[in-house]
Every structure is written in C-alpha cells, then in structure tokens.
Motif scaffolding. Sequence first.
Motif, PDB file in Angstrom:
ATOM      1  N   THR A  69      14.384  19.762   8.212  1.00 43.67           N
ATOM      2  CA  THR A  69      14.406  21.136   8.726  1.00 43.67           C
ATOM      3  C   THR A  69      13.247  21.391   9.667  1.00 43.67           C
ATOM      4  OG1 THR A  69      15.453  21.844   6.657  1.00 43.67           O
ATOM      5  CG2 THR A  69      14.514  23.562   8.055  1.00 43.67           C
ATOM      6  N   SER A  70      12.074  20.833   9.359  1.00 45.95           N
ATOM      7  CA  SER A  70      10.923  21.030  10.242  1.00 45.95           C
ATOM      8  C   SER A  70      11.104  20.357  11.598  1.00 45.95           C
ATOM      9  CB  SER A  70       9.658  20.492   9.576  1.00 45.95           C
ATOM     10  OG  SER A  70       9.689  19.078   9.464  1.00 45.95           O
ATOM     11  N   LEU A  71      11.997  19.352  11.670  1.00 46.44           N
ATOM     12  CA  LEU A  71      12.231  18.627  12.925  1.00 46.44           C
ATOM     13  C   LEU A  71      13.498  19.093  13.642  1.00 46.44           C
ATOM     14  CD1 LEU A  71      11.388  14.999  11.718  1.00 46.44           C
ATOM     15  CD2 LEU A  71       9.946  16.512  13.089  1.00 46.44           C
ATOM     16  N   SER A  72      14.136  20.164  13.179  1.00 40.70           N
ATOM     17  CA  SER A  72      15.389  20.629  13.762  1.00 40.70           C
ATOM     18  C   SER A  72      15.135  21.779  14.726  1.00 40.70           C
ATOM     19  CB  SER A  72      16.363  21.071  12.659  1.00 40.70           C
ATOM     20  OG  SER A  72      16.654  20.002  11.775  1.00 40.70           O
ATOM     21  N   ASP A  73      16.055  21.935  15.684  1.00 41.34           N
ATOM     22  CA  ASP A  73      15.947  23.034  16.632  1.00 41.34           C
ATOM     23  C   ASP A  73      16.681  24.261  16.093  1.00 41.34           C
ATOM     24  OD1 ASP A  73      18.535  22.206  16.826  1.00 41.34           O
ATOM     25  OD2 ASP A  73      18.474  21.697  18.954  1.00 41.34           O
ATOM     26  N   VAL A  86      21.549  17.095   7.215  1.00 37.91           N
ATOM     27  CA  VAL A  86      21.861  16.020   8.154  1.00 37.91           C
ATOM     28  C   VAL A  86      21.288  16.391   9.520  1.00 37.91           C
ATOM     29  CG1 VAL A  86      23.688  14.672   9.250  1.00 37.91           C
ATOM     30  CG2 VAL A  86      23.971  15.484   6.889  1.00 37.91           C
ATOM     31  N   PRO A  87      20.322  15.641  10.044  1.00 38.89           N
ATOM     32  CA  PRO A  87      19.718  16.001  11.338  1.00 38.89           C
ATOM     33  C   PRO A  87      20.671  15.731  12.492  1.00 38.89           C
ATOM     34  CG  PRO A  87      18.851  13.907  10.577  1.00 38.89           C
ATOM     35  CD  PRO A  87      19.736  14.420   9.470  1.00 38.89           C
ATOM     36  N   GLU A  88      20.596  16.579  13.499  1.00 33.17           N
ATOM     37  CA  GLU A  88      21.380  16.395  14.721  1.00 33.17           C
ATOM     38  C   GLU A  88      20.453  16.186  15.920  1.00 33.17           C
ATOM     39  OE1 GLU A  88      24.162  19.523  15.271  1.00 33.17           O
ATOM     40  OE2 GLU A  88      25.154  19.242  13.333  1.00 33.17           O
ATOM     41  N   THR A  89      19.621  17.171  16.178  1.00 28.74           N
ATOM     42  CA  THR A  89      18.668  17.076  17.281  1.00 28.74           C
ATOM     43  C   THR A  89      17.254  17.112  16.718  1.00 28.74           C
ATOM     44  OG1 THR A  89      20.207  18.241  18.747  1.00 28.74           O
ATOM     45  CG2 THR A  89      17.892  18.100  19.443  1.00 28.74           C
ATOM     46  N   ILE A  90      16.459  16.089  17.027  1.00 27.96           N
ATOM     47  CA  ILE A  90      15.097  15.995  16.517  1.00 27.96           C
ATOM     48  C   ILE A  90      14.137  16.551  17.563  1.00 27.96           C
ATOM     49  CG2 ILE A  90      13.292  14.452  15.691  1.00 27.96           C
ATOM     50  CD1 ILE A  90      15.665  14.707  13.828  1.00 27.96           C
ATOM     51  N   THR A  91      13.293  17.481  17.144  1.00 23.81           N
ATOM     52  CA  THR A  91      12.293  18.053  18.025  1.00 23.81           C
ATOM     53  C   THR A  91      10.999  18.274  17.246  1.00 23.81           C
ATOM     54  OG1 THR A  91      11.707  19.969  19.389  1.00 23.81           O
ATOM     55  CG2 THR A  91      13.156  20.377  17.524  1.00 23.81           C
ATOM     56  N   PHE A  92       9.884  18.045  17.913  1.00 23.93           N
ATOM     57  CA  PHE A  92       8.568  18.228  17.300  1.00 23.93           C
ATOM     58  C   PHE A  92       7.903  19.505  17.795  1.00 23.93           C
ATOM     59  CE2 PHE A  92       9.419  13.707  17.071  1.00 23.93           C
ATOM     60  CZ  PHE A  92       8.973  13.364  15.800  1.00 23.93           C
ATOM     61  N   ARG A  93       8.715  20.459  18.250  1.00 24.76           N
ATOM     62  CA  ARG A  93       8.157  21.689  18.820  1.00 24.76           C
ATOM     63  C   ARG A  93       7.342  22.478  17.785  1.00 24.76           C
ATOM     64  NH1 ARG A  93       9.543  25.210  23.013  1.00 24.76           N
ATOM     65  NH2 ARG A  93       7.707  26.543  23.325  1.00 24.76           N
ATOM     66  N   MET A 276       1.621  32.862  17.046  1.00 22.81           N
ATOM     67  CA  MET A 276       2.962  32.310  16.956  1.00 22.81           C
ATOM     68  C   MET A 276       4.009  33.376  16.679  1.00 22.81           C
ATOM     69  SD  MET A 276       2.564  28.707  14.941  1.00 22.81           S
ATOM     70  CE  MET A 276       4.249  28.363  15.374  1.00 22.81           C
ATOM     71  N   ALA A 277       3.569  34.585  16.389  1.00 21.01           N
ATOM     72  CA  ALA A 277       4.529  35.637  16.057  1.00 21.01           C
ATOM     73  C   ALA A 277       5.489  35.906  17.202  1.00 21.01           C
ATOM     74  CB  ALA A 277       3.781  36.915  15.667  1.00 21.01           C
ATOM     75  N   GLN A 278       4.985  35.905  18.423  1.00 20.83           N
ATOM     76  CA  GLN A 278       5.850  36.188  19.570  1.00 20.83           C
ATOM     77  C   GLN A 278       6.857  35.062  19.789  1.00 20.83           C
ATOM     78  OE1 GLN A 278       3.722  36.926  23.188  1.00 20.83           O
ATOM     79  NE2 GLN A 278       5.569  37.350  24.391  1.00 20.83           N
ATOM     80  N   MET A 279       6.413  33.815  19.668  1.00 22.53           N
ATOM     81  CA  MET A 279       7.339  32.686  19.854  1.00 22.53           C
ATOM     82  C   MET A 279       8.447  32.694  18.806  1.00 22.53           C
ATOM     83  SD  MET A 279       4.979  29.447  20.968  1.00 22.53           S
ATOM     84  CE  MET A 279       4.104  29.445  22.532  1.00 22.53           C
ATOM     85  N   ILE A 280       8.096  33.025  17.566  1.00 23.59           N
ATOM     86  CA  ILE A 280       9.100  33.052  16.518  1.00 23.59           C
ATOM     87  C   ILE A 280      10.061  34.212  16.724  1.00 23.59           C
ATOM     88  CG2 ILE A 280       9.441  33.362  14.027  1.00 23.59           C
ATOM     89  CD1 ILE A 280       6.870  31.840  13.580  1.00 23.59           C
ATOM     90  N   SER A 281       9.529  35.356  17.110  1.00 23.43           N
ATOM     91  CA  SER A 281      10.390  36.526  17.311  1.00 23.43           C
ATOM     92  C   SER A 281      11.322  36.346  18.491  1.00 23.43           C
ATOM     93  CB  SER A 281       9.529  37.782  17.510  1.00 23.43           C
ATOM     94  OG  SER A 281       8.707  37.641  18.669  1.00 23.43           O
ATOM     95  N   THR A 282      10.910  35.620  19.516  1.00 23.28           N
ATOM     96  CA  THR A 282      11.762  35.370  20.682  1.00 23.28           C
ATOM     97  C   THR A 282      12.612  34.108  20.520  1.00 23.28           C
ATOM     98  OG1 THR A 282       9.939  34.197  21.760  1.00 23.28           O
ATOM     99  CG2 THR A 282      10.193  36.551  22.249  1.00 23.28           C
ATOM    100  N   GLN A 283      12.586  33.501  19.317  1.00 22.48           N
ATOM    101  CA  GLN A 283      13.406  32.325  18.991  1.00 22.48           C
ATOM    102  C   GLN A 283      13.026  31.082  19.791  1.00 22.48           C
ATOM    103  OE1 GLN A 283      15.532  32.278  16.441  1.00 22.48           O
ATOM    104  NE2 GLN A 283      15.007  34.419  16.022  1.00 22.48           N
ATOM    105  N   GLN A 284      11.813  31.055  20.375  1.00 22.49           N
ATOM    106  CA  GLN A 284      11.375  29.835  21.037  1.00 22.49           C
ATOM    107  C   GLN A 284      11.112  28.725  20.011  1.00 22.49           C
ATOM    108  OE1 GLN A 284       8.268  30.377  23.971  1.00 22.49           O
ATOM    109  NE2 GLN A 284       8.798  32.537  24.255  1.00 22.49           N
TER     110      GLN A 284
END
Length: 324
Positions: A69-73, A86-93, A276-284
């Motif tokens: 879950t931590s590596l999912s978009d 089940v992972p689909e797209t791996i991201t380290f964002r 990070m509040a703004q990034m999370i709220s804007t779904q980045q």
Amino acid sequence: MTAPTLRRADAGEAPGDGGGRPQEPRPGRSDGRPVWEEAPGPAGQAAKGVTLLVVCLAILGPLWVVIVTSLSDRRTITEAGGLVIVPETITFRAYEELLSGGTVTRAAVVSLLLTLVGTVISMAVSVLCAYGLSRPDSFLHRPVLMILLVTMFFSAGLIPTYLLVTGVGLQNSYWSMILPSAISVFNILVLRAFFMNTSPELIDSARIDGAGEWRILLRIVMPLSKAVIAVISLFYAVGYWSQWFNAMIYLTDAEKWPLQMILRQLVIKQQAPQGMAQMISTQQVPGLAVQMAVMVLALVPVVVAYPFVQKHFTKGMLTGAVKG
C-alpha cells in the motif's frame, strides 16, 4: 564349579532393572520409548507444516499489505477500496515526500538520537547496578534489591510522575523522553542473575593479581556476558524507539516530536504532517500511502537490528534466568 546361568526375559516376562525387579511400563511404544521421543508420522509432519504456514501468513500478511500500500499510487488504492494486496503500479512518491527534509525526516532523526543516547545511559546504569547487586559482599545490596523489587509491583502513578518531571524542569525537554524510563528493574534482575553465574574462582584470581572492581567488570564480567548485554540493549533500544506516551505528555513543541508521535497523528488523529497537508488534500500523494510509509519507516530499524542479536537472544534470556 558351576557357571552362573544367564536369565533371559521370555515373551511373557517384564524386563528387569538389573536387580530382579520388574520395571514400570512407560507410556509410548512397546520398546519403552516415550511418545515425545518418537519421530512424527506423515500426519504429524503435515500438521506441523500447516501450522508453520499459518503462523508465517499471519505475521507476514499484514506486513506485505502495509508495504504494498505504501508503494501504490492513488488509482490503485482507489480501485482496491483502501489497502492493496496485489500491486499494480509501484511508486516511491510517499517515501520521497516523507524523506525530503520535512517533519518526518526531523522526527526520524530525533527518534534515532533518543534511542542511541537513551540505550547507552540505560545500559550503563543497569550494568553498574546489576554488578553491584550480584556481589554478595557489596554494601547494602540486600536492602537495595528489596527496594527495586517493590518498585516492580507498586508505582507512584502517572500524576506524581508528571509532577516530578515538570518540577525538576524537564518538561518540553528531550531528557523527559529518557530519564523517566531509563531504568527497568526486570532488565537489572536479568543482568544480575547472569553476572552471578560468573565463576567466583575467576574473579578471586583476578583480585589476587591486583585487579580492582572496575577492571573485573570491564575485562572479565562484561566480555563473558556479551549475550545478555546484547539482548538487554535490544530491549532498551526498542523501548526508546517505540516511545510516544512521554512525548505526548511532556513535549509541547511539535518540532521535538519523535517518529512515533508523527505516526500517531497520521493513523489515529488523521492529521497530516506539516508541509504535506496540501499534497494529501490535492491527491498528489495518497494519504493512506503516507500512513503506510510512516509505518514502514518505524519498522525498519527494529527489523535491521534484530538479526544481529538474534543469536544471543535465547542464550541471554535463559542463562540470565537460571537463578535470581
């Protein structure tokens, strides 16, 4: 002269014990071997394998979900309805944002420093106290041991402890995270029991050669006690790394919070770290991915440190518990 005749137990006779008396039948097979010494059959081997598999899945399954879950978009998390299996797209964002020098990075550094300094202080005091209590001729070692045992079962309580910490000026200080929990009586007793197993002849020979107590402790007792010292150090380190309650009570400055307090804010209070509040709220960055990434960061030091002391774990605990 007549040669002594040898008796051989017939099929109907019970074998003797050498003195002519029949032995009591033991539970197990017909040859007298106990049940617990028998090799398991195919059913027993299959049951052991299934049990081991279930335990491994129960332990590794949640860890796998947290890491994936931590590596999912955002799209993968949305389609899964939350936690991803089940992972689909791996991201380290999420990790990039957490380790970019913001609140989480500072909290991780604070937790690491608190763990290192606290473990050194706790081990120094515990080793000295345990060594003094392990010497039968030390001054007042019996009364001090009784006092320590009483504190294991009776505590002053949270309010007196809070008044003491604030009264000596430790509020909003890093020392409030270390000093109130610096000593564990249980760990001291384990160390004391281990030190008491040191050969008295070895210590007496060192005294005859002119060695003092400090040299005996540093050059003889501690090198022979590496196993228990490694285990107790791990106990103290995990305690300091996982500590959040003292931070919640005594630390009023959020910049001094350890990593566990940030994790508590994210998971329980659903509050994002500053920046990070703004990034999370804007779904980045998905908020759930950030929560799982902080959990992974909190687990990494323990997972890395444990294999180095695992070989000492059983020996240190069992040997230290032989006598008290």
